[in-house]
Design an enzyme around this catalytic site. Structure first.
Site, PDB file in Angstrom:
ATOM      1  N   THR A  83      99.957 -57.609 -36.518  1.00  0.00           N
ATOM      2  CA  THR A  83      98.594 -57.917 -36.124  1.00  0.00           C
ATOM      3  C   THR A  83      97.555 -57.815 -36.652  1.00  0.00           C
ATOM      4  OG1 THR A  83     100.735 -58.394 -33.755  1.00  0.00           O
ATOM      5  CG2 THR A  83      97.872 -58.424 -33.993  1.00  0.00           C
TER       6      THR A  83
ATOM      7  N   LEU B  70     106.936 -61.300 -30.828  1.00  0.00           N
ATOM      8  CA  LEU B  70     107.943 -61.130 -29.375  1.00  0.00           C
ATOM      9  C   LEU B  70     107.712 -59.849 -28.844  1.00  0.00           C
ATOM     10  CD1 LEU B  70     109.044 -57.588 -30.737  1.00  0.00           C
ATOM     11  CD2 LEU B  70     109.521 -58.564 -32.808  1.00  0.00           C
TER      12      LEU B  70
ATOM     13  N   LYS C 294      97.516 -64.918 -33.061  1.00  0.00           N
ATOM     14  CA  LYS C 294      98.448 -63.902 -32.843  1.00  0.00           C
ATOM     15  C   LYS C 294      97.744 -63.222 -31.577  1.00  0.00           C
ATOM     16  CE  LYS C 294     100.510 -60.679 -31.272  1.00  0.00           C
ATOM     17  NZ  LYS C 294     101.777 -59.658 -32.056  1.00  0.00           N
TER      18      LYS C 294
ATOM     19  N   GLY D  15      99.048 -56.208 -10.172  1.00  0.00           N
ATOM     20  CA  GLY D  15      99.425 -54.552  -9.810  1.00  0.00           C
ATOM     21  C   GLY D  15      99.207 -53.790 -10.787  1.00  0.00           C
TER      22      GLY D  15
ATOM     23  N   GLY E  42      99.757 -53.377 -20.272  1.00  0.00           N
ATOM     24  CA  GLY E  42     100.106 -51.621 -21.137  1.00  0.00           C
ATOM     25  C   GLY E  42     100.651 -52.041 -22.317  1.00  0.00           C
TER      26      GLY E  42
ATOM     27  N   CYS F 270     100.688 -53.204 -27.804  1.00  0.00           N
ATOM     28  CA  CYS F 270     100.347 -54.330 -28.401  1.00  0.00           C
ATOM     29  C   CYS F 270      99.157 -54.635 -27.686  1.00  0.00           C
ATOM     30  CB  CYS F 270     101.372 -55.584 -27.991  1.00  0.00           C
ATOM     31  SG  CYS F 270     102.669 -55.156 -29.465  1.00  0.00           S
TER      32      CYS F 270
HETATM   33  C1  UDX Z   1     103.130 -58.854 -26.079  1.00  0.00           C
HETATM   34  C2  UDX Z   1     103.160 -60.490 -26.222  1.00  0.00           C
HETATM   35  O1  UDX Z   1     103.801 -60.392 -24.309  1.00  0.00           O
HETATM   36  C3  UDX Z   1     104.051 -60.453 -27.206  1.00  0.00           C
HETATM   37  O2  UDX Z   1     103.714 -61.662 -27.719  1.00  0.00           O
HETATM   38  C4  UDX Z   1     103.496 -60.239 -28.412  1.00  0.00           C
HETATM   39  O3  UDX Z   1     104.044 -60.163 -29.747  1.00  0.00           O
HETATM   40  C5  UDX Z   1     103.041 -58.197 -27.863  1.00  0.00           C
HETATM   41  O4  UDX Z   1     102.602 -58.178 -27.065  1.00  0.00           O
HETATM   42  P1  UDX Z   1     105.017 -57.061 -25.271  1.00  0.00           P
HETATM   43  O5  UDX Z   1     103.886 -55.370 -24.883  1.00  0.00           O
HETATM   44  O6  UDX Z   1     106.174 -56.377 -25.547  1.00  0.00           O
HETATM   45  O7  UDX Z   1     103.761 -58.257 -25.420  1.00  0.00           O
HETATM   46  O8  UDX Z   1     104.788 -56.718 -23.312  1.00  0.00           O
HETATM   47  P2  UDX Z   1     104.152 -58.470 -22.384  1.00  0.00           P
HETATM   48  O9  UDX Z   1     105.641 -58.678 -21.476  1.00  0.00           O
HETATM   49  O10 UDX Z   1     103.472 -58.860 -22.749  1.00  0.00           O
HETATM   50  O11 UDX Z   1     103.817 -57.048 -21.026  1.00  0.00           O
HETATM   51  C6  UDX Z   1     102.435 -56.628 -21.610  1.00  0.00           C
HETATM   52  C7  UDX Z   1     102.285 -55.718 -20.385  1.00  0.00           C
HETATM   53  O12 UDX Z   1     101.739 -56.439 -19.228  1.00  0.00           O
HETATM   54  C8  UDX Z   1     103.269 -54.795 -19.664  1.00  0.00           C
HETATM   55  O13 UDX Z   1     103.087 -53.566 -19.163  1.00  0.00           O
HETATM   56  C9  UDX Z   1     103.198 -55.561 -18.587  1.00  0.00           C
HETATM   57  O14 UDX Z   1     103.803 -54.624 -17.033  1.00  0.00           O
HETATM   58  C10 UDX Z   1     101.771 -56.295 -17.642  1.00  0.00           C
HETATM   59  N1  UDX Z   1     101.731 -57.825 -16.997  1.00  0.00           N
HETATM   60  C11 UDX Z   1     103.100 -58.760 -17.623  1.00  0.00           C
HETATM   61  C12 UDX Z   1     102.028 -57.811 -15.868  1.00  0.00           C
HETATM   62  O15 UDX Z   1     100.893 -56.530 -15.544  1.00  0.00           O
HETATM   63  N2  UDX Z   1     101.330 -58.460 -15.497  1.00  0.00           N
HETATM   64  C13 UDX Z   1     102.466 -59.734 -15.701  1.00  0.00           C
HETATM   65  O16 UDX Z   1     102.337 -60.686 -14.802  1.00  0.00           O
HETATM   66  C14 UDX Z   1     103.165 -59.597 -16.482  1.00  0.00           C
END
Ligand code: UDX
Length: 454
Positions: free
Chosen positions: A138, A170, A224, A273, A277, A280
């Site tokens: 990214t 991903l 992205k 909530g 974090g 990414c």
């Molecule tokens: C993210 C993107 O989803 C993915 O497409 C990209 O390639 C990389 O960044 P990731 O960092 O693995 O992926 O986590 P993700 O599942 O997106 O969750 C990110 C954060 O958001 C987590 O801390 C999660 O707890 C929080 N979250 C997610 C919420 O607080 N509320 C939600 O409804 C969903």
């Protein structure tokens, strides 16, 4: 030169192309394994010998469900190997994927591009035959154009090389599925030749129906970042509404279910909530803020600033709830923290809201004990001064308040009556809004949740 097992097509493409993957972290290790699963010969390259030794021995250096099994299969098939020798890997490859990290720089919001630049330089210098360099990391918009200049300067004369961008979407915890079955494949800045090469690489997912979006370099880079910025905005939106719900006596979870039925809105990423974090979302919105500011696109800067502030404010809110449960001061109070990873199904604690809250309470004089089913070791390495338990029961023993900060199933399924017997005071702050509050209340707990009145 391509080895004798590689044939060429009428347009001189090596088929099947041999693949190298530079960078073997979450993205690269998963990508290398996935490419081998799709039937290609793959070499994973990293500058960190410990990572390479582990992977070559079938050990994934982080927790990612399903990946160890596929790594083992791929190594056994003979299609996947790992090395620190970038020169030989590049000399033997036709398609070189850049999967190195672009962390937030130490001095500000901009992305640190030194690893991407180093990987590009290394590939370009060691080319011995025609190749396609494919960026997956990214990056801020405009980076790929600069990397093309590096390639033009460093590549040996007579070698035909093209640098294109193919961002990766991903999710950690679902990395294998997302890599093998991407919901879209974006190809940025490709010539007809490079597009044909990448359509061959992704022939499996394309046959399954993954849509291919062909575009220019800056659009591919921005797709992205924008996807992550939108997801972050969605989370901060619902967290802002959660604040209104708390003040008005409404219930944000029911509200999210109700608005989520509208297909234009959708229910995903509307869990209010502790906020987002990980490696990414936080750094990507900050990098976008920085880059948009450089480009004079100030509205995007203001929007991302708000998204970031709302998100960080959720951490303060949970700290305030914990303090309230301790009658106004956490000094010398025992706090049991359930969860350290930034979300369940990972051991990643990068910019983890859970660990951030735990550490902040510790710095305010609380005796904090943390338990996470997978992230204990990574959390300890990041915050060695916190105390770590090896079970939920041990973490909550004698606690004045228990904080549920990462929604692992193990916590959601815990027996509230059994835990109530272990704590000092049965106060729970459910910062992820996922427990069955009525059952916990029946077992004697006071339960606070974000987005619902106290
Ligand atoms: C993210 C993107 O989803 C993915 O497409 C990209 O390639 C990389 O960044 P990731 O960092 O693995 O992926 O986590 P993700 O599942 O997106 O969750 C990110 C954060 O958001 C987590 O801390 C999660 O707890 C929080 N979250 C997610 C919420 O607080 N509320 C939600 O409804 C969903």
């Amino acid at each position: 030169m391509p080895d004798s097992t590689v044939e060429t097509t009428t347009d001189d493409r090596p088929t099947p192309p041999r693949i190298t993957v530079l960078g073997t972290g979450y993205l690269g290790a998963t990508h290398a394994v996935a490419m081998a699963q799709l039937g290609f010969d793959v070499v994973g390259v990293d500058t960190d010998p410990a990572k390479i030794t582990a992977l070559a021995n079938g050990k994934v250096p982080f927790y990612e469900p399903g990946l160890p099994e596929l790594l083992e299969q791929s190594l056994a098939s003979g299609r996947l190997r790992f090395t620190t020798d970038v020169a030989s890997a590049v000399a033997d490859g036709d398609v070189h994927f850049i999967c190195v990290g672009t962390p937030q720089s130490k001095s500000g919001h901009a992305a640190n591009l030194s690893y991407v630049e180093a990987a590009t330089t290394a590939i370009a210098r060691h080319l011995t035959h025609d190749a396609v360099i494919v960026g997956k990391s990214t990056v801020p918009v405009g980076t790929a154009a600069r990397l093309r200049e590096i390639v033009a300067q460093q590549a040996p004369a007579g070698v035909r090389v093209e640098l294109v961008w193919n961002p990766e979407f991903l999710r950690e915890g679902k990395a294998v599925h997302d890599t093998l079955h991407p919901d879209r494949i974006v190809l940025g800045g490709v010539s007809a030749y490079a597009e044909a090469v990448l359509r061959e690489v992704y022939a499996g997912p394309i046959a399954e129906g993954s849509p291919v979006v062909v575009t220019d370099l800056p659009t591919a880079e921005l797709v992205k970042v924008s996807a992550n910025a939108f997801l972050a905005t969605k989370i901060s939106f619902i967290n802002a509404i959660a604040g209104v719900c708390e003040a008005a006596g409404a219930d944000v979870t029911v509200l999210a279910d109700a608005i989520g039925h509208d297909k234009r809105i959708g229910r995903q990423f509307l869990d209010a909530g502790l906020g987002f974090g990980g490696g990414c979302l936080p750094k990507d919105i900050r990098a976008l803020m920085h880059r948009a500011g450089e480009l004079g696109a100030h509205r995007a800067v203001g929007l991302m600033q708000q998204v970031d502030e709302i998100n960080m404010g959720q951490r303060d809110h949970v700290i305030a709830m914990a303090t309230e449960a301790c009658d106004g001061s956490v000094l010398n109070r025992r706090i049991g923290v359930l969860g350290a990873a930034f979300k369940p199904h990972t051991d990643d604690v990068r910019d983890s809201p859970a660990l951030n809250v735990a550490a902040a309470l510790h710095l305010r004089g609380a005796q904090v004990t943390v338990f996470d089913p997978q992230a204990g070791d990574t959390a300890r390495a990041t915050f060695p001064t916190l105390s770590y338990a090896t079970s939920t029961q041990e973490a909550v023993e004698g606690a004045d308040v228990v904080l549920l900060l990462t929604e692992w199933d193990e916590f959601l399924q815990a027996d509230p009556a059994q835990l109530a017997a272990l704590v000092g005071s049965a106060h729970l702050v459910d910062a992820r809004g996922k427990i069955d509050a009525a059952t916990w209340r029946d077992a004697g707990w006071s339960v606070r949740t974000l987005g619902r009145a106290a």
